[in-house]
Design a protein around this motif. Structure first.
Motif, mmCIF file in Angstrom:
data_model
loop_
_atom_site.group_PDB
_atom_site.id
_atom_site.type_symbol
_atom_site.label_atom_id
_atom_site.label_comp_id
_atom_site.label_asym_id
_atom_site.label_seq_id
_atom_site.Cartn_x
_atom_site.Cartn_y
_atom_site.Cartn_z
ATOM 1 N N ASP A 187 38.606 -45.275 65.406
ATOM 2 C CA ASP A 187 37.656 -45.119 66.512
ATOM 3 C C ASP A 187 36.825 -43.854 66.447
ATOM 4 N N TYR A 216 34.504 -43.885 63.586
ATOM 5 C CA TYR A 216 33.404 -44.811 63.878
ATOM 6 C C TYR A 216 32.328 -44.133 64.715
ATOM 7 N N ARG A 217 32.782 -43.369 65.698
ATOM 8 C CA ARG A 217 31.815 -42.684 66.577
ATOM 9 C C ARG A 217 31.018 -41.620 65.840
ATOM 10 N N SER A 270 30.085 -49.611 69.106
ATOM 11 C CA SER A 270 31.517 -49.357 69.215
ATOM 12 C C SER A 270 32.317 -50.174 68.209
ATOM 13 N N LEU A 271 33.429 -49.594 67.793
ATOM 14 C CA LEU A 271 34.303 -50.272 66.846
ATOM 15 C C LEU A 271 34.873 -51.539 67.464
ATOM 16 N N SER A 272 35.171 -51.480 68.774
ATOM 17 C CA SER A 272 35.804 -52.658 69.382
ATOM 18 C C SER A 272 34.847 -53.844 69.350
#
Ligand code: 5AD
Ligand code: FES
Length: 348
Positions: free
Chosen positions: A169, A172-173, A181-183
């Motif tokens: 996460d 990723y940011r 976003s990763l999600s």
């Protein structure tokens, strides 16, 4: 040497790796041990696919993108990017010449370009589907809603490439603007799988702020998703991006990770990427010798090739599709592999 051999054997046997083993493989200077890792991965690919190397014809049909990923040369903030879109006729012409050259998979790749609405994408996909019923159509056009993915699938698309970029996460940011976003990225991949696509995820090797820990998350995510394809290649800085001055990923690390992925996912379709060929003249051959089994030469018109500049010094930008096709064949024969004319589906 014994230590690396033991680790490689264990990965193959358990189809898993521990954080310590990954660290060991990525940092060791035991060249013979690493040669063993590569040969074990190569044998594993051979057990499933023999000496076949599958080719995919890549059509980079638009470099407009609404996203602003910090690493990418076609990010929307890059005002120096010379933007283009191929017309439907141009795309069909790429397929026509590609088919003649023996390509049976067309990969339509582009930025997230709002001009290409679902209707337009579906029109292109069904146009290709009608004319080339024996070919696989792969899309690589980023994050969309599940409904959109379903429409493309119904229009005739079979496969979808969406690199997850990193499964960590925080990492990723650091690679993406706030609004991504990763999600959501992961959700897209699950949606694609549920619809029935053959899906590919993947990541860059040596991207800024990547660590053994983030790579370990990548591997665990790949194990969880169990994708049909995994695309990995070295990060290469692009001069007009915020990461212009960052260090590139290395060939060595990319090859080691290709081998690890082959051992963990024996049947996966694993490209030896253009980025790997860009950082070393024999990069793509070495990728195949480390367990990769796919190459993706470019079918885009030479007039636009240089404009799809995700990273600097990309190879093959001046070569006609026919030249890349025969070049690839020669390169693969030289290492005892054989480019096959077939869709090259995942071996279930
Ligand atoms: N270096 C290497 N690969 C890159 N990509 C984007 N920018 C770069 C770069 N600078 C990769 C991303 C993307 C794929 C299409 O290309 O992983 O998913
Ligand atoms: Fe493009 Fe060799 S593959 S010129």
């Amino acid at each position: 040497m014994e230590k690396i051999i033991r680790i490689a054997d264990r990965i193959k046997e358990t189809r898993n790796i521990t954080p310590n083993e990954l660290e060991e493989l990525l940092t060791t200077d035991d060249e013979q041990g690493i040669e063993y890792l590569h040969s074990l991965a190569r044998t594993t690919a051979h057990e499933v696919y023999g000496n076949a190397v599958y080719i995919r014809g890549l059509i980079e049909f638009t470099n407009y993108c609404r996203n602003d990923c910090l690493y990418c040369g076609i990010r929307r903030s890059n005002t120096n990017a010379d933007r283009y879109r191929l017309s439907t006729e141009q795309i069909m012409e790429c397929c026509r010449s590609g088919y003649e050259l023996g390509f049976r998979t067309f990969v339509l790749q582009g930025g997230e370009d709002p001009y290409f609405t679902d209707e337009r994408i579906c029109a292109v996909v069904s146009g290709i589907r009608e004319k080339y019923s024996d070919c696989a159509i792969t899309l690589s056009i980023g994050e969309k809603t599940k409904e959109s993915y379903q429409k493309y699938f119904d229009a005739g698309a079979n496969r979808y490439l969406l690199r997850h970029e990193t499964a960590d996460d925080e990492h990723y940011r650091r690679l993406h603007p706030r609004e991504m976003s990763l999600s959501n990225r992961k959700q897209c991949l699950w949606n694609l799988k549920e619809i029935g696509y053959q899906v590919g995820c993947g990541f860059m090797v040596g991207s800024p702020y990547q660590t053994v820990k983030t790579l370990y998350s990548d591997i665990q995510f790949i194990r969880e998703l169990n994708p049909h394809m995994v695309g990995i290649g070295p990060f290469i800085p692009q001069h007009d991006t915020p990461f212009a001055k960052m260090k590139a990923g290395t060939m060595e690390e990319t090859l080691r990770l290709l081998s690890v992925i082959r051992l963990i996912c024996p049947r996966v379709l694993l490209p030896s990427t253009t980025a790997l060929g860009t950082i070393h003249p024999q990069g793509r051959e070495k990728g195949i010798l480390s367990g990769a089994n796919v190459v993706m030469p470019n079918l885009s018109p030479v007039s636009v090739r240089k404009k799809y500049e995700l990273y600097d010094n990309k190879i093959c930008t001046g070569d006609e599709a026919a030249e890349c096709r025969s070049c690839m064949e020669r390169r693969m024969e030289e290492i005892g592999c054989h480019v096959v004319i077939s869709r090259g589906d995942y071996a279930e």
